[in-house]
Design a protein around this motif. Structure first.
Motif, PDB file in Angstrom:
ATOM      1  N   THR A 146       8.833   5.007  -1.262  1.00  8.75           N
ATOM      2  CA  THR A 146       9.156   6.358  -0.802  1.00  8.75           C
ATOM      3  C   THR A 146      10.497   6.901  -1.261  1.00  8.75           C
ATOM      4  O   THR A 146      10.857   8.050  -0.978  1.00  8.75           O
ATOM      5  CB  THR A 146       9.182   6.458   0.639  1.00  8.75           C
ATOM      6  OG1 THR A 146      10.453   5.230   1.035  1.00  8.75           O
ATOM      7  CG2 THR A 146       8.048   5.816   1.246  1.00  8.75           C
ATOM      8  N   GLY A 147      11.358   6.092  -1.784  1.00  3.83           N
ATOM      9  CA  GLY A 147      12.855   6.657  -2.292  1.00  3.83           C
ATOM     10  C   GLY A 147      13.672   6.259  -0.987  1.00  3.83           C
ATOM     11  O   GLY A 147      15.048   6.157  -1.182  1.00  3.83           O
ATOM     12  N   GLU A 148      13.174   5.832   0.034  1.00  5.27           N
ATOM     13  CA  GLU A 148      14.016   5.312   1.239  1.00  5.27           C
ATOM     14  C   GLU A 148      14.211   3.798   1.195  1.00  5.27           C
ATOM     15  O   GLU A 148      13.563   3.138   0.443  1.00  5.27           O
ATOM     16  CB  GLU A 148      13.305   5.683   2.389  1.00  5.27           C
ATOM     17  CG  GLU A 148      13.158   7.196   2.754  1.00  5.27           C
ATOM     18  CD  GLU A 148      12.179   7.497   3.861  1.00  5.27           C
ATOM     19  OE1 GLU A 148      12.798   7.550   5.087  1.00  5.27           O
ATOM     20  OE2 GLU A 148      11.029   7.663   3.695  1.00  5.27           O
ATOM     21  N   MET A 149      15.357   3.340   1.995  1.00  5.19           N
ATOM     22  CA  MET A 149      15.668   2.086   1.999  1.00  5.19           C
ATOM     23  C   MET A 149      15.503   1.528   3.275  1.00  5.19           C
ATOM     24  O   MET A 149      16.014   2.270   4.327  1.00  5.19           O
ATOM     25  CB  MET A 149      17.085   2.029   1.280  1.00  5.19           C
ATOM     26  CG  MET A 149      17.198   2.476   0.087  1.00  5.19           C
ATOM     27  SD  MET A 149      16.890   1.563  -1.211  1.00  5.19           S
ATOM     28  CE  MET A 149      17.862   0.209  -1.268  1.00  5.19           C
ATOM     29  N   ASP A 150      15.455   0.225   3.575  1.00  6.40           N
ATOM     30  CA  ASP A 150      15.590  -0.364   4.825  1.00  6.40           C
ATOM     31  C   ASP A 150      16.707  -1.515   4.506  1.00  6.40           C
ATOM     32  O   ASP A 150      16.627  -2.445   4.111  1.00  6.40           O
ATOM     33  CB  ASP A 150      14.383  -1.124   5.263  1.00  6.40           C
ATOM     34  CG  ASP A 150      14.582  -1.684   6.637  1.00  6.40           C
ATOM     35  OD1 ASP A 150      15.439  -1.520   7.438  1.00  6.40           O
ATOM     36  OD2 ASP A 150      13.673  -2.754   6.990  1.00  6.40           O
ATOM     37  N   GLY A 151      17.975  -1.119   4.895  1.00  5.53           N
ATOM     38  CA  GLY A 151      18.954  -1.952   4.600  1.00  5.53           C
ATOM     39  C   GLY A 151      19.138  -1.973   3.017  1.00  5.53           C
ATOM     40  O   GLY A 151      19.201  -0.762   2.457  1.00  5.53           O
ATOM     41  N   GLU A 152      18.955  -2.859   2.409  1.00  4.07           N
ATOM     42  CA  GLU A 152      19.187  -3.232   0.969  1.00  4.07           C
ATOM     43  C   GLU A 152      17.879  -3.042   0.247  1.00  4.07           C
ATOM     44  O   GLU A 152      17.810  -3.310  -1.049  1.00  4.07           O
ATOM     45  CB  GLU A 152      20.012  -4.283   0.378  1.00  4.07           C
ATOM     46  CG  GLU A 152      21.280  -4.406   1.188  1.00  4.07           C
ATOM     47  CD  GLU A 152      22.139  -3.463   0.456  1.00  4.07           C
ATOM     48  OE1 GLU A 152      22.269  -3.333  -0.746  1.00  4.07           O
ATOM     49  OE2 GLU A 152      22.947  -2.869   1.168  1.00  4.07           O
ATOM     50  N   GLU A 153      16.792  -2.969   1.065  1.00  3.44           N
ATOM     51  CA  GLU A 153      15.367  -2.914   0.404  1.00  3.44           C
ATOM     52  C   GLU A 153      14.769  -1.686   0.566  1.00  3.44           C
ATOM     53  O   GLU A 153      14.956  -0.566   1.026  1.00  3.44           O
ATOM     54  CB  GLU A 153      14.456  -3.960   1.320  1.00  3.44           C
ATOM     55  CG  GLU A 153      15.084  -5.521   1.118  1.00  3.44           C
ATOM     56  CD  GLU A 153      14.353  -6.286   1.986  1.00  3.44           C
ATOM     57  OE1 GLU A 153      13.394  -5.762   2.960  1.00  3.44           O
ATOM     58  OE2 GLU A 153      14.605  -7.736   2.097  1.00  3.44           O
ATOM     59  N   LEU A 154      13.919  -1.675  -0.792  1.00  4.92           N
ATOM     60  CA  LEU A 154      13.100  -0.499  -1.043  1.00  4.92           C
ATOM     61  C   LEU A 154      11.944  -0.396  -0.110  1.00  4.92           C
ATOM     62  O   LEU A 154      11.289  -1.351   0.173  1.00  4.92           O
ATOM     63  CB  LEU A 154      12.520  -0.458  -2.392  1.00  4.92           C
ATOM     64  CG  LEU A 154      13.534  -0.288  -3.653  1.00  4.92           C
ATOM     65  CD1 LEU A 154      13.008  -0.797  -4.918  1.00  4.92           C
ATOM     66  CD2 LEU A 154      14.145   1.047  -3.578  1.00  4.92           C
ATOM     67  N   ILE A 155      11.577   0.671   0.500  1.00  4.93           N
ATOM     68  CA  ILE A 155      10.484   0.870   1.388  1.00  4.93           C
ATOM     69  C   ILE A 155       9.309   1.433   0.319  1.00  4.93           C
ATOM     70  O   ILE A 155       9.345   2.384  -0.318  1.00  4.93           O
ATOM     71  CB  ILE A 155      10.632   2.004   2.578  1.00  4.93           C
ATOM     72  CG1 ILE A 155      11.731   1.377   3.293  1.00  4.93           C
ATOM     73  CG2 ILE A 155       9.499   2.209   3.363  1.00  4.93           C
ATOM     74  CD1 ILE A 155      12.408   2.280   4.392  1.00  4.93           C
ATOM     75  N   ALA A 156       7.897   0.625   0.752  1.00  2.00           N
ATOM     76  CA  ALA A 156       6.922   1.356  -0.046  1.00  2.00           C
ATOM     77  C   ALA A 156       5.717   1.636   1.298  1.00  2.00           C
ATOM     78  O   ALA A 156       5.822   0.618   2.132  1.00  2.00           O
ATOM     79  CB  ALA A 156       6.420   0.409  -1.003  1.00  2.00           C
ATOM     80  N   ILE A 157       5.144   2.513   1.134  1.00  5.71           N
ATOM     81  CA  ILE A 157       3.912   2.702   1.906  1.00  5.71           C
ATOM     82  C   ILE A 157       2.670   2.888   1.641  1.00  5.71           C
ATOM     83  O   ILE A 157       2.211   2.998   0.193  1.00  5.71           O
ATOM     84  CB  ILE A 157       4.140   4.182   2.780  1.00  5.71           C
ATOM     85  CG1 ILE A 157       4.286   5.194   1.774  1.00  5.71           C
ATOM     86  CG2 ILE A 157       5.633   3.845   3.646  1.00  5.71           C
ATOM     87  CD1 ILE A 157       4.333   6.758   2.495  1.00  5.71           C
ATOM     88  N   LEU A 158       1.545   2.558   2.334  1.00  3.87           N
ATOM     89  CA  LEU A 158       0.204   2.656   1.868  1.00  3.87           C
ATOM     90  C   LEU A 158      -0.624   3.234   3.189  1.00  3.87           C
ATOM     91  O   LEU A 158      -0.524   2.857   4.381  1.00  3.87           O
ATOM     92  CB  LEU A 158      -0.501   1.445   1.735  1.00  3.87           C
ATOM     93  CG  LEU A 158      -1.998   1.100   1.546  1.00  3.87           C
ATOM     94  CD1 LEU A 158      -2.370   1.652   0.436  1.00  3.87           C
ATOM     95  CD2 LEU A 158      -2.610  -0.312   1.938  1.00  3.87           C
ATOM     96  N   LYS A 159      -1.183   4.607   2.695  1.00  3.39           N
ATOM     97  CA  LYS A 159      -2.024   5.304   3.818  1.00  3.39           C
ATOM     98  C   LYS A 159      -3.382   4.339   4.232  1.00  3.39           C
ATOM     99  O   LYS A 159      -3.809   3.743   3.182  1.00  3.39           O
ATOM    100  CB  LYS A 159      -2.347   6.581   3.496  1.00  3.39           C
ATOM    101  CG  LYS A 159      -3.113   7.310   4.388  1.00  3.39           C
ATOM    102  CD  LYS A 159      -2.746   9.020   3.885  1.00  3.39           C
ATOM    103  CE  LYS A 159      -3.468   9.881   5.030  1.00  3.39           C
ATOM    104  NZ  LYS A 159      -3.061   9.818   6.447  1.00  3.39           N
ATOM    105  N   LEU A 160      -3.304   4.282   5.653  1.00  4.46           N
ATOM    106  CA  LEU A 160      -4.659   3.365   6.001  1.00  4.46           C
ATOM    107  C   LEU A 160      -5.993   4.112   6.044  1.00  4.46           C
ATOM    108  O   LEU A 160      -5.709   5.210   6.047  1.00  4.46           O
ATOM    109  CB  LEU A 160      -4.194   2.872   7.045  1.00  4.46           C
ATOM    110  CG  LEU A 160      -2.949   1.751   7.222  1.00  4.46           C
ATOM    111  CD1 LEU A 160      -2.459   1.624   8.731  1.00  4.46           C
ATOM    112  CD2 LEU A 160      -3.170   0.647   6.524  1.00  4.46           C
TER     113      LEU A 160
END
Length: 160
Positions: A146-160
Motif C-alpha cells: 500500500t505504500g504505508e508502513m507499520d513501524g519499519e515494515e511494509l504493509i500489503a493487503i489482499l481483498k477478501l
C-alpha cells in the motif's frame, strides 16, 4: 498433509523449539514472543489465533492470525481496524524449501475466509523491506503493498 493446530498446552513446547535460520531472525519474532503477544492481545479484548503448522504429526512452523485492534495497540495502522491480519509466519529452518510456507499461507487464508470474528474487507500483513522471499510469497497470493508502513515494515493487503 499440512494442517494448522491451535497452540495449546500439549503442543506449545514443540512450537517453542521451532526457529528460523540465523540470517532470517531479523525478519520474524521468536515464537515465544508471538505467543506472549497473542495472550496479551486476548487479555486486552483483542483477537489472536496462534497455530502450529504440522506435516502429519511433525511441527514444521508457526503462524498467527489477528483481527481488528486491541485496547493496548497504540499507533495501529488504519487497515488493522475491522480487518484480519496474517500476523506471523515462520517455517523451521530444518523444514524450509519444501513448499510449507506457501501451503501455510493458503491454509491461513482459508481460515480467515471463514470469518471467525465477523466480516472483513481485507487481510493485511507487514514485512521487512529487505525480506524479498516474503514479498514474493505474499505477492503470489495477490497481496499488494500500500505504500504505508507499520513501524519499519511494509504493509500489503489482499481483498477478501
Amino acid at each position: 498433509m499440512l494442517r494448522l493446530e491451535n497452540v495449546n498446552a500439549k503442543n506449545v513446547w514443540d512450537v517453542l523449539k521451532l526457529q528460523v535460520s540465523v540470517n532470517q531472525r531479523s525478519f520474524v519474532a521468536d515464537n515465544d514472543i508471538s505467543i506472549i503477544e497473542a495472550y496479551t492481545t486476548i487479555t486486552g479484548n483483542g483477537y489472536a489465533f496462534p497455530f502450529g503448522i504440522y506435516e502429519d504429526d511433525t511441527p514444521v512452523g508457526f503462524l498467527m492470525i489477528g483481527y481488528d485492534v486491541d485496547e493496548y495497540w497504540e499507533d495501529a495502522p488504519e487497515i488493522a481496524r475491522e480487518n484480519y491480519n496474517l500476523w506471523r509466519l515462520m517455517i523451521d529452518e530444518k523444514q524450509q524449501g519444501k513448499g510449507y510456507g506457501k501451503e501455510a499461507v493458503k491454509l491461513a487464508l482459508d481460515y480467515i475466509k471463514t470469518f471467525p470474528c465477523g466480516d472483513a474487507e481485507y487481510c493485511w500483513l507487514s514485512y521487512e523491506p529487505e525480506n524479498k522471499v516474503a514479498a514474493e510469497l505474499y505477492r503470489s497470493f495477490g497481496f499488494s503493498e500500500t505504500g504505508e508502513m507499520d513501524g519499519e515494515e511494509l504493509i500489503a493487503i489482499l481483498k477478501l
